[in-house]
Design an enzyme around this catalytic site. Structure first.
Site, PDB file in Angstrom:
ATOM      1  N   ASP A 268      -2.352  -3.187  -3.573  1.00 33.26           N
ATOM      2  CA  ASP A 268      -3.244  -2.102  -3.589  1.00 33.26           C
ATOM      3  C   ASP A 268      -3.106  -1.240  -4.858  1.00 33.26           C
ATOM      4  O   ASP A 268      -1.894  -0.860  -4.988  1.00 33.26           O
ATOM      5  CB  ASP A 268      -3.357  -1.189  -2.229  1.00 33.26           C
TER       6      ASP A 268
ATOM      7  N   HIS B   7       0.655  -1.312  -0.164  1.00 34.94           N
ATOM      8  CA  HIS B   7       0.102   0.010  -0.102  1.00 34.94           C
ATOM      9  C   HIS B   7       0.951   1.158   0.147  1.00 34.94           C
ATOM     10  O   HIS B   7       1.985   1.263   0.502  1.00 34.94           O
ATOM     11  CB  HIS B   7      -0.928  -0.085   1.261  1.00 34.94           C
TER      12      HIS B   7
END
Length: 239
Positions: A126, A96
């Site tokens: 992500d 992320h």
């Protein structure tokens, strides 16, 4: 639990990824031990299985702005791998922003996968890491080189070549997005590169929409529909 399964059946849904936390700062005076972390993770693995999920995303407490996971992460996972295999549930920590693919955090997870030989610990990617533009309010203007933008809002522009390298270790994709215009063009995430990369490299798995744009009533619902239409057009060869 019966009510949950009833709703899943009613709306023809498929449980995929169960989001959870290994709360390393649960106590004020000390960090969580690996044994306590494993207890939390195993509780969530059992619950995920009971609810029909096939993977768990544990957020480990971090120790830096680069999202370095707390050092107990590895032993926590090691203590839980046998249960994950028994339940056939994959543990997949999230890559992320502001952590790119080429980073010690990501490499540490990959090294663990290779060393353990497990099929029940993989990555969750992500798609915010592929952003090509900063996530800013439309009224904001950026001068100079954009160094004043907070790190978590700066576009990482992770290249598809890096993505291809980790696809064999990737179990799940969090399809994060912020704004898709009327022409089904994402203003930040390069879906016209991401979807062909997945298809051309034979990746198979779930993408879960994660809308993080403006919060006006009904806007999120419309944006998710736009994202689904965009991705479907790319999957069918529209790129």
């Amino acid at each position: 639990i019966d009510g949950w399964h009833g709703l899943v059946e009613k709306y023809a849904l498929t449980p995929t990824n169960f989001g959870s936390w290994v709360d390393t700062t649960r106590w004020h005076d000390r960090d969580l031990t690996a044994e306590e972390g494993a207890e939390q993770l195993q509780l969530d693995l059992r619950l995920a299985k009971q609810l029909g999920f096939t993977s768990v995303r544990p957020k480990f407490g971090v120790t830096s702005w680069d999202l370095d996971p707390h050092p107990i992460w590895q032993e926590t996972v090691e203590r839980s791998l046998d249960l994950a295999a028994e339940l056939d549930v994959v543990i997949c920590p999230e890559i992320h922003t502001p952590t790119p693919i080429k980073h010690p955090v990501t490499q540490g997870y990959i090294d663990f996968i290779e060393k353990s030989g497990t099929q029940h610990f993989k990555l969750l990617i992500d798609t915010g890491i592929f952003n090509t533009e900063p996530i800013l309010d439309v009224s904001e203007e950026i001068d100079g080189d954009g160094e004043e933008i907070p790190p978590h809002l700066r576009p990482l522009k992770v290249p598809m070549s890096d993505f291809i390298e980790v696809l064999p270790y990737t179990h799940f994709i969090q399809a994060k997005f912020v704004e898709i215009d009327d022409d089904l063009h994402d203003l930040h995430v390069p879906w016209a590169q991401i979807i062909p990369t997945l298809l051309e490299n034979g990746w198979s798995g779930y993408l879960s929409s994660e809308y993080e744009g403006r919060r006006e009533p009904y806007r999120g619902r419309d944006q998710v529909r736009r994202q689904h239409a965009l991705i479907r057009s790319l999957v069918s060869g529209g790129w």
